[in-house]
Motif scaffolding. Structure first.
Motif, mmCIF file in Angstrom:
data_model
loop_
_atom_site.group_PDB
_atom_site.id
_atom_site.type_symbol
_atom_site.label_atom_id
_atom_site.label_comp_id
_atom_site.label_asym_id
_atom_site.label_seq_id
_atom_site.Cartn_x
_atom_site.Cartn_y
_atom_site.Cartn_z
ATOM 1 N N ARG A 134 -12.890 48.765 33.257
ATOM 2 C CA ARG A 134 -13.336 49.657 34.328
ATOM 3 C C ARG A 134 -12.307 50.747 34.615
ATOM 4 O O ARG A 134 -12.674 51.887 34.940
ATOM 5 N N LEU A 135 -11.030 50.414 34.499
ATOM 6 C CA LEU A 135 -9.982 51.409 34.713
ATOM 7 C C LEU A 135 -10.110 52.541 33.697
ATOM 8 O O LEU A 135 -9.951 53.721 34.035
ATOM 9 N N ALA A 136 -10.397 52.205 32.461
ATOM 10 C CA ALA A 136 -10.553 53.222 31.417
ATOM 11 C C ALA A 136 -11.762 54.111 31.673
ATOM 12 O O ALA A 136 -11.806 55.262 31.214
ATOM 13 N N LEU A 137 -12.735 53.577 32.426
ATOM 14 C CA LEU A 137 -13.956 54.329 32.723
ATOM 15 C C LEU A 137 -13.941 54.977 34.099
ATOM 16 O O LEU A 137 -14.846 55.744 34.428
ATOM 17 N N GLY A 138 -12.937 54.645 34.918
ATOM 18 C CA GLY A 138 -12.901 55.150 36.286
ATOM 19 C C GLY A 138 -13.937 54.505 37.179
ATOM 20 O O GLY A 138 -14.462 55.145 38.099
ATOM 21 N N TYR A 174 -12.885 45.422 43.359
ATOM 22 C CA TYR A 174 -11.954 45.355 44.478
ATOM 23 C C TYR A 174 -12.594 44.776 45.740
ATOM 24 O O TYR A 174 -11.942 44.673 46.772
ATOM 25 N N ALA A 175 -13.857 44.398 45.668
ATOM 26 C CA ALA A 175 -14.485 43.711 46.800
ATOM 27 C C ALA A 175 -13.675 42.454 47.121
ATOM 28 O O ALA A 175 -13.239 41.739 46.213
ATOM 29 N N ASP A 176 -13.463 42.192 48.403
ATOM 30 C CA ASP A 176 -12.639 41.047 48.814
ATOM 31 C C ASP A 176 -13.087 39.746 48.149
ATOM 32 O O ASP A 176 -12.260 38.932 47.719
ATOM 33 N N GLY A 233 -5.262 46.361 52.106
ATOM 34 C CA GLY A 233 -6.704 46.583 52.038
ATOM 35 C C GLY A 233 -7.530 45.406 51.578
ATOM 36 O O GLY A 233 -8.753 45.527 51.441
ATOM 37 N N VAL A 234 -6.903 44.252 51.343
ATOM 38 C CA VAL A 234 -7.645 43.073 50.889
ATOM 39 C C VAL A 234 -7.568 42.016 51.989
ATOM 40 O O VAL A 234 -6.476 41.597 52.370
ATOM 41 N N ALA A 249 -3.390 47.814 46.551
ATOM 42 C CA ALA A 249 -4.386 46.984 45.881
ATOM 43 C C ALA A 249 -4.596 47.384 44.425
ATOM 44 O O ALA A 249 -4.750 46.529 43.547
ATOM 45 N N ALA A 250 -4.623 48.674 44.146
ATOM 46 C CA ALA A 250 -4.912 49.134 42.792
ATOM 47 C C ALA A 250 -3.772 48.870 41.819
ATOM 48 O O ALA A 250 -3.954 49.025 40.602
ATOM 49 N N VAL A 251 -2.631 48.455 42.342
ATOM 50 C CA VAL A 251 -1.451 48.238 41.494
ATOM 51 C C VAL A 251 -1.116 46.757 41.353
ATOM 52 O O VAL A 251 -0.556 46.344 40.325
#
Length: 279
Positions: free
Chosen positions: A159-163, A169-171, A206-207, A239-241
């Motif tokens: 998903r990261l490669a596709l953006g 990231y849903a809890d 954010g989680v 969260a993204a890291v």
């Protein structure tokens, strides 16, 4: 909550599997060949690796067929090298397989894999320990949770490669991945010294519920969800890291730009080298 408190991740497997299949069905031929953060692997390569996870588990754990047996495994690095070779061999072979066939195989193997996991006693010893948490023997609930993190983070690499990362990231989906990964903290910090009673606080921004406390007790560190003693260091990770740190998906220098550390900085920076994968 002590670090031994179980994580029951099994109900999430059908959800992440379906999200993956739905995503893969939307991809163009060009999308399948996009590079990912995994060195030398494309989106198609990661999808093939996820299929390998289903088939290898069914073969070894359900059917007790181990095929090529590991030999001369004398250390953790030996085991990692062996697994890396198996993974590379599979991915190379699947370069001749079409995306359509790959999707079909993922859809076929997911349900029996989930059914096998559901048949396990969660509190019985697992066939394979969670080595990255320093365990010589693990219970099935931890093995299943570890397998969930594999499905989660490899799909997120795609998903990261596709953006298109946001859905994972849903809890409901991300917190179990983080909670499982954080079980590596006591083992990872085993050589780090601090005064008895020292507490390091970890959080992921954010989680919901993403807070953990590592406490020094006698000669070891223990993991908890609450604490009573003063915090000597607090670490907040974006969260993204966070998942990329724990899966060797970002450099330490880059990760530092997305981590806030207060208090005894040297204690907090140790987490940036932690891995919750076999690497």
């Amino acid at each position: 909550m002590p670090s031994s408190s179980p994580i029951f991740a099994l109900p999430l497997f059908p959800k992440v599997d379906q999200l993956l299949i739905d995503l893969l069905r939307t991809l163009s031929i060009e999308d399948w060949e996009k590079r990912t953060i995994v060195p030398h692997w494309t989106i198609k390569d990661i999808a093939a690796h996820l299929l390998d996870g289903n088939i290898r588990a069914l073969s070894m754990l359900r059917d007790q067929y181990f095929g090529e047996k590991a030999e001369n495994i004398q250390s953790y690095p030996d085991l990692v090298a062996y697994l890396n070779r198996l993974n590379a061999d599979w991915v190379q072979a699947f370069k001749r397989v079409s995306p359509a066939v790959l999707i079909e195989l993922l859809a076929i193997t997911g349900p029996p894999y989930q059914a096998f996991l559901a048949s396990l006693d969660p509190f019985a010893p697992a066939t394979f320990s969670v080595a990255w948490a320093g365990e010589q023997e693990s219970l099935n609930w931890f093995h299943i949770a570890r397998e969930y993190t594999e499905k989660w983070h490899h799909q997120q690499q795609i998903r990261l490669a596709l953006g298109q990362e946001e859905v994972l990231y849903a809890d409901e989906l991300y917190y179990p991945h983080l909670d499982t990964s954080m079980r590596a903290l006591p083992y990872h910090y085993r050589a780090v010294t601090a005064e008895e009673g020292a507490v390091i606080a970890f959080s992921v921004s954010g989680v919901r519920g993403a807070h953990w406390f590592l406490q020094r007790e006698a000669s070891a560190w223990t993991l908890h969800k609450t604490h009573q003693l003063p915090v000597v260091c607090s670490v907040n990770i974006e969260a993204a890291v966070a998942w990329r740190i724990f899966t060797k998906g970002i450099s330490k220098a880059e990760a530092l730009e997305h981590v806030q550390i207060q208090g005894e900085r040297k204690l907090g920076e140790v987490v940036l080298d932690m891995l919750a994968v076999m690497a």
